[in-house]
Design an enzyme around this catalytic site. Sequence first.
Site, PDB file in Angstrom:
ATOM      1  N   THR A  47       0.824  -1.210   0.000  1.00 52.75           N
ATOM      2  CA  THR A  47       0.000   0.000   0.000  1.00 52.75           C
ATOM      3  C   THR A  47       0.856   1.256   0.000  1.00 52.75           C
ATOM      4  O   THR A  47       0.446   2.299  -0.485  1.00 52.75           O
ATOM      5  CB  THR A  47      -0.916  -0.031   1.247  1.00 52.75           C
ATOM      6  OG1 THR A  47      -1.788  -1.144   1.108  1.00 52.75           O
ATOM      7  CG2 THR A  47      -1.746   1.225   1.379  1.00 52.75           C
ATOM      8  N   TYR A  60      -8.091   0.752  -3.920  1.00 55.41           N
ATOM      9  CA  TYR A  60      -6.796   1.123  -4.493  1.00 55.41           C
ATOM     10  C   TYR A  60      -6.077  -0.140  -4.909  1.00 55.41           C
ATOM     11  O   TYR A  60      -6.474  -1.242  -4.550  1.00 55.41           O
ATOM     12  CB  TYR A  60      -5.947   1.897  -3.476  1.00 55.41           C
ATOM     13  CG  TYR A  60      -5.537   1.070  -2.284  1.00 55.41           C
ATOM     14  CD1 TYR A  60      -6.378   0.940  -1.186  1.00 55.41           C
ATOM     15  CD2 TYR A  60      -4.319   0.391  -2.266  1.00 55.41           C
ATOM     16  CE1 TYR A  60      -6.014   0.152  -0.102  1.00 55.41           C
ATOM     17  CE2 TYR A  60      -3.948  -0.396  -1.178  1.00 55.41           C
ATOM     18  CZ  TYR A  60      -4.802  -0.500  -0.103  1.00 55.41           C
ATOM     19  OH  TYR A  60      -4.449  -1.281   0.961  1.00 55.41           O
ATOM     20  N   THR A 126       1.688  -4.191   4.349  1.00 57.96           N
ATOM     21  CA  THR A 126       1.567  -4.453   5.792  1.00 57.96           C
ATOM     22  C   THR A 126       0.918  -5.807   6.103  1.00 57.96           C
ATOM     23  O   THR A 126       1.027  -6.288   7.221  1.00 57.96           O
ATOM     24  CB  THR A 126       0.744  -3.340   6.473  1.00 57.96           C
ATOM     25  OG1 THR A 126      -0.583  -3.359   5.944  1.00 57.96           O
ATOM     26  CG2 THR A 126       1.378  -1.987   6.261  1.00 57.96           C
ATOM     27  N   ASP A 127       0.251  -6.411   5.119  1.00 55.91           N
ATOM     28  CA  ASP A 127      -0.441  -7.684   5.396  1.00 55.91           C
ATOM     29  C   ASP A 127       0.521  -8.756   5.906  1.00 55.91           C
ATOM     30  O   ASP A 127       0.185  -9.523   6.810  1.00 55.91           O
ATOM     31  CB  ASP A 127      -1.140  -8.211   4.131  1.00 55.91           C
ATOM     32  CG  ASP A 127      -2.379  -7.395   3.765  1.00 55.91           C
ATOM     33  OD1 ASP A 127      -2.764  -6.514   4.540  1.00 55.91           O
ATOM     34  OD2 ASP A 127      -2.955  -7.668   2.690  1.00 55.91           O
ATOM     35  N   LYS A 199       0.214  -7.435  12.971  1.00 57.44           N
ATOM     36  CA  LYS A 199      -0.815  -6.504  12.490  1.00 57.44           C
ATOM     37  C   LYS A 199      -2.112  -6.794  13.238  1.00 57.44           C
ATOM     38  O   LYS A 199      -2.579  -7.935  13.246  1.00 57.44           O
ATOM     39  CB  LYS A 199      -0.997  -6.672  10.978  1.00 57.44           C
ATOM     40  CG  LYS A 199      -1.936  -5.651  10.365  1.00 57.44           C
ATOM     41  CD  LYS A 199      -1.972  -5.774   8.837  1.00 57.44           C
ATOM     42  CE  LYS A 199      -2.828  -4.668   8.245  1.00 57.44           C
ATOM     43  NZ  LYS A 199      -2.883  -4.721   6.770  1.00 57.44           N
ATOM     44  N   GLU A 321      -2.605 -27.792  29.178  1.00 54.85           N
ATOM     45  CA  GLU A 321      -3.808 -28.627  29.004  1.00 54.85           C
ATOM     46  C   GLU A 321      -3.578 -29.744  27.990  1.00 54.85           C
ATOM     47  O   GLU A 321      -4.415 -30.629  27.838  1.00 54.85           O
ATOM     48  CB  GLU A 321      -4.995 -27.762  28.563  1.00 54.85           C
ATOM     49  CG  GLU A 321      -5.516 -26.840  29.661  1.00 54.85           C
ATOM     50  CD  GLU A 321      -6.766 -26.113  29.229  1.00 54.85           C
ATOM     51  OE1 GLU A 321      -7.831 -26.746  29.132  1.00 54.85           O
ATOM     52  OE2 GLU A 321      -6.662 -24.900  28.959  1.00 54.85           O
TER      53      GLU A 321
HETATM   54  N1  ASP Z   1      -2.709  -5.489   0.960  1.00 57.99           N
HETATM   55  C1  ASP Z   1      -1.676  -4.520   1.225  1.00 57.99           C
HETATM   56  C2  ASP Z   1      -0.336  -5.246   1.247  1.00 57.99           C
HETATM   57  O1  ASP Z   1      -0.050  -5.915   2.195  1.00 57.99           O
HETATM   58  C3  ASP Z   1      -1.952  -3.820   2.509  1.00 57.99           C
HETATM   59  C4  ASP Z   1      -0.916  -2.841   2.958  1.00 57.99           C
HETATM   60  O2  ASP Z   1       0.173  -2.713   2.446  1.00 57.99           O
HETATM   61  O3  ASP Z   1      -1.227  -2.103   3.934  1.00 57.99           O
HETATM   62  O4  ASP Z   1       0.382  -5.145   0.307  1.00 57.99           O
END
Ligand code: ASP
Length: 364
Positions: A47, A60, A126-127, A199, A321
Amino acid sequence: MTLRSAVMLLGTAMMSSLTGAAVLLASGAASAQAGKPTVAILATGGTIAGKQPDPNAPGYKAGSFSIKDLETAVPQLKDVATISGQQVANIGSQNMHDAVWLKLLKAATETLAKPEVAGAVVTHGTDTIEETSYFLNLTLKSDKPVVLVGAMRPATALSADGPMNIYNGVVVAGSPQAKGRGVLVLMNDEIHYAAEITKTDTTHPNAMKSPNRGLAGVCDTGKCRFFSPTEKRHTTKSEFSISNDVTELPDVAIVYAHANLSSDLIEAAIKAGARGIVIAGVGDGNMTDPALDALGKAAKDGIVVVRSARVGKGVVKRNIEVDDDKLGFVAAQELNPQKARILLQLALMKTKDPGKIQKMFMEY
Ligand code: ASP
């Protein structure tokens, strides 16, 4: 919006948001004149390089802008570092896979071997930023700083967070204080250790957390400070290394536990060739009896079973457990399922012995 105008918009947004920052940077920039560090940017997409077809509508495409565009959008980078850049990939990180990890590892290794390079920034979605950073943390043989940065808002968004994250990331990557700390992730003014970060929000800029041990440090427009170093083994102290001829990592599946979980998915994973299974257990790494029986059988057949937890925080210890000793399981300790999967993949390149693998889960 054309790419050029989007980048100009991004640059303008960065300029205006850094009006106050210029003052803060003045001392750093002045001392930098004498000898700015060289920082390599390795771009992979995400992103942070994302573009909205229509800035007024949701939606996007990640990985739309190139590394050059990102550099142009943050002209302040020139004040704090000499930048070199390499486009390793340009994908949404939901599509991250072994080949890109191996290519990135090679690119980072080669770049960091250059005496003039102080450190590297990896731009990333970020994924799966928590996975790539942990993979590099375990396999990269360099004590130079490596900082992954991403963004929750695309580059063309109002108040995009990427430019500040790149800026802070370059400062940290060029800083001697960041040396020897392992691979770091910098987002939203916070520095995270790769083994800790996860995340926790689908879209909020404050999505990244280090829920067990806390932050590695903080930044405020290029003024960054570190807290305690990590105790975990990493980079130059890691026993894992990957040679250039490796093209894929061992197959490890994650099975997500829930009420009424049957043995079906576990059996399907084994049938598909999994050499290891991580169970994202309920609570403290627990699961239904049918799942437990299926995994116990898998462990007897030589498939390495790691119990992690789906809850997002806490430690899965041995024999609480579930009788790990009897069943031959490994307890993931602090690692969430997605990180446990990576450590198990690397462990399986060395051994299938659950005792030895348990030791690795204590140390990394
Ligand atoms: N789907 C995107 C990615 O991981 C989300 C992001 O970058 O925030 O490339």
